[in-house]
Motif scaffolding. Structure first.
Motif, short mmCIF file in Angstrom:
data_model
loop_
_atom_site.label_atom_id
_atom_site.label_comp_id
_atom_site.label_asym_id
_atom_site.label_seq_id
_atom_site.Cartn_x
_atom_site.Cartn_y
_atom_site.Cartn_z
N GLY A 81 0.79 -1.23 0.00
CA GLY A 81 0.00 0.00 0.00
C GLY A 81 0.82 1.28 0.00
O GLY A 81 0.28 2.35 0.23
N ASP A 82 2.11 1.18 -0.26
CA ASP A 82 3.00 2.34 -0.21
C ASP A 82 2.57 3.43 -1.20
O ASP A 82 2.04 3.13 -2.27
N ALA A 92 -1.02 -0.13 -10.46
CA ALA A 92 0.12 -1.01 -10.73
C ALA A 92 -0.37 -2.45 -10.77
O ALA A 92 -1.30 -2.82 -10.05
N PRO A 93 0.26 -3.28 -11.59
CA PRO A 93 -0.13 -4.69 -11.62
C PRO A 93 0.03 -5.33 -10.24
O PRO A 93 0.98 -5.06 -9.51
N ARG A 94 -0.93 -6.20 -9.89
CA ARG A 94 -0.89 -6.87 -8.59
C ARG A 94 0.39 -7.68 -8.40
O ARG A 94 0.81 -7.89 -7.27
N THR A 95 1.00 -8.11 -9.47
CA THR A 95 2.25 -8.86 -9.30
C THR A 95 3.30 -8.03 -8.58
O THR A 95 4.19 -8.58 -7.95
N PHE A 96 3.19 -6.71 -8.66
CA PHE A 96 4.13 -5.83 -7.97
C PHE A 96 3.62 -5.40 -6.60
O PHE A 96 4.41 -5.12 -5.72
N THR A 97 2.31 -5.31 -6.45
CA THR A 97 1.76 -4.71 -5.25
C THR A 97 1.21 -5.70 -4.24
O THR A 97 0.74 -5.30 -3.18
N GLU A 132 12.83 -9.41 -1.40
CA GLU A 132 11.66 -8.99 -2.15
C GLU A 132 11.63 -9.68 -3.52
O GLU A 132 12.67 -9.86 -4.14
N PRO A 133 10.44 -10.05 -4.00
CA PRO A 133 10.37 -10.74 -5.29
C PRO A 133 10.50 -9.81 -6.50
O PRO A 133 10.82 -10.27 -7.59
N HIS A 134 10.24 -8.53 -6.31
CA HIS A 134 10.28 -7.57 -7.42
C HIS A 134 11.07 -6.35 -7.03
O HIS A 134 11.21 -6.02 -5.86
N THR A 135 11.55 -5.65 -8.06
CA THR A 135 12.20 -4.37 -7.85
C THR A 135 11.56 -3.35 -8.80
O THR A 135 11.03 -3.71 -9.85
N LYS A 158 10.49 -3.10 -17.15
CA LYS A 158 9.39 -2.78 -18.06
C LYS A 158 8.57 -1.64 -17.45
O LYS A 158 8.45 -1.52 -16.24
N GLU A 159 7.97 -0.84 -18.32
CA GLU A 159 7.17 0.28 -17.85
C GLU A 159 5.92 -0.21 -17.14
O GLU A 159 5.24 -1.12 -17.61
N ILE A 160 5.63 0.39 -15.97
CA ILE A 160 4.43 0.09 -15.20
C ILE A 160 3.42 1.22 -15.34
O ILE A 160 2.23 0.99 -15.45
N GLY A 161 3.89 2.45 -15.32
CA GLY A 161 3.03 3.62 -15.41
C GLY A 161 3.86 4.87 -15.30
O GLY A 161 5.09 4.80 -15.36
N VAL A 162 3.21 6.00 -15.17
CA VAL A 162 3.94 7.26 -15.00
C VAL A 162 3.47 7.92 -13.71
O VAL A 162 2.38 7.67 -13.21
N VAL A 163 4.33 8.78 -13.19
CA VAL A 163 4.07 9.40 -11.91
C VAL A 163 4.79 10.74 -11.83
O VAL A 163 5.86 10.91 -12.43
N GLN A 164 4.19 11.67 -11.12
CA GLN A 164 4.87 12.92 -10.78
C GLN A 164 4.96 12.95 -9.26
O GLN A 164 4.01 13.31 -8.58
#
Length: 181
Positions: A81-82, A92-97, A132-135, A158-164
């Motif tokens: 939930g960060d 974000a894909p659940r595989t990351f979260t 951790e399984p992902h970075t 790989k691209e997940i999304g964009v953020v400011q």
């Protein structure tokens, strides 16, 4: 210069000495951006101080044969939930979260040590032994005219999304990958 000449030092405790070295390196690495509100040294040091207290904080410092620091990377664990994930423009894909992930917050090399594979060596040392399984990391797609983002893609990100991340920050591409590829 080659990467065999470099010694890497892993730090899992955020100390004033580690802060000073990373701050000095950051000022040299980002010298051309220090007038931008997001990249000012004092703004970076505030972020570094915050990150240094977060769970799983780890840094890797690279030193030349004469002992001079030439590069750094640091990361910390982020929970499902960060805010890292909540600020993305798309979920974000659940595989990351669905589990903790490792967030690489910064990688930097002074100009004289770029282009020889040292950033990958520092990056891999930073990831070594993590549970951790992902970075994940964020990159300015304009950095190096896109070269930095292409470098990370070559490392399996790989691209997940964009953020400011803040109003002063440019829009960044959030990228992720399995921790071990």
């Amino acid at each position: 210069m080659n990467t065999a000449q470099v010694s890497l030092h892993r730090h899992t405790t955020y100390t004033p000495q580690v802060r000073d070295v990373i701050g000095q390196l950051y000022a040299e690495v980002r010298a051309d951006l220090l007038n931008h509100p997001n990249y000012r040294l004092e703004v970076f040091l505030e972020r570094l101080d915050r990150h240094g207290t977060e769970p799983g904080w780890t840094a890797v410092l690279a030193h030349a044969p004469d002992g001079a620091p030439v590069g750094y990377a640091y990361a910390n664990s982020i929970a499902p939930g960060d805010r890292w994930w909540k600020r993305l423009n798309i979920p974000a894909p659940r595989t990351f979260t669905n589990r903790d992930a490792l967030a690489v917050k910064e990688i930097g090399l002074i100009p004289a040590w770029r282009g020889i594979g040292l950033s990958r060596q520092i990056h891999d040392a930073l990831l070594a032994g993590r549970a951790e399984p992902h970075t994940t990391l964020m990159v300015n797609p304009a950095a190096g005219d896109g070269k930095v983002m292409r470098l990370y893609q070559g490392w399996g990100y790989k691209e997940i999304g964009v953020v400011q991340p803040s109003p002063e920050s440019p829009w960044l591409v959030c990228m992720g990958r399995l921790l071990y590829v």
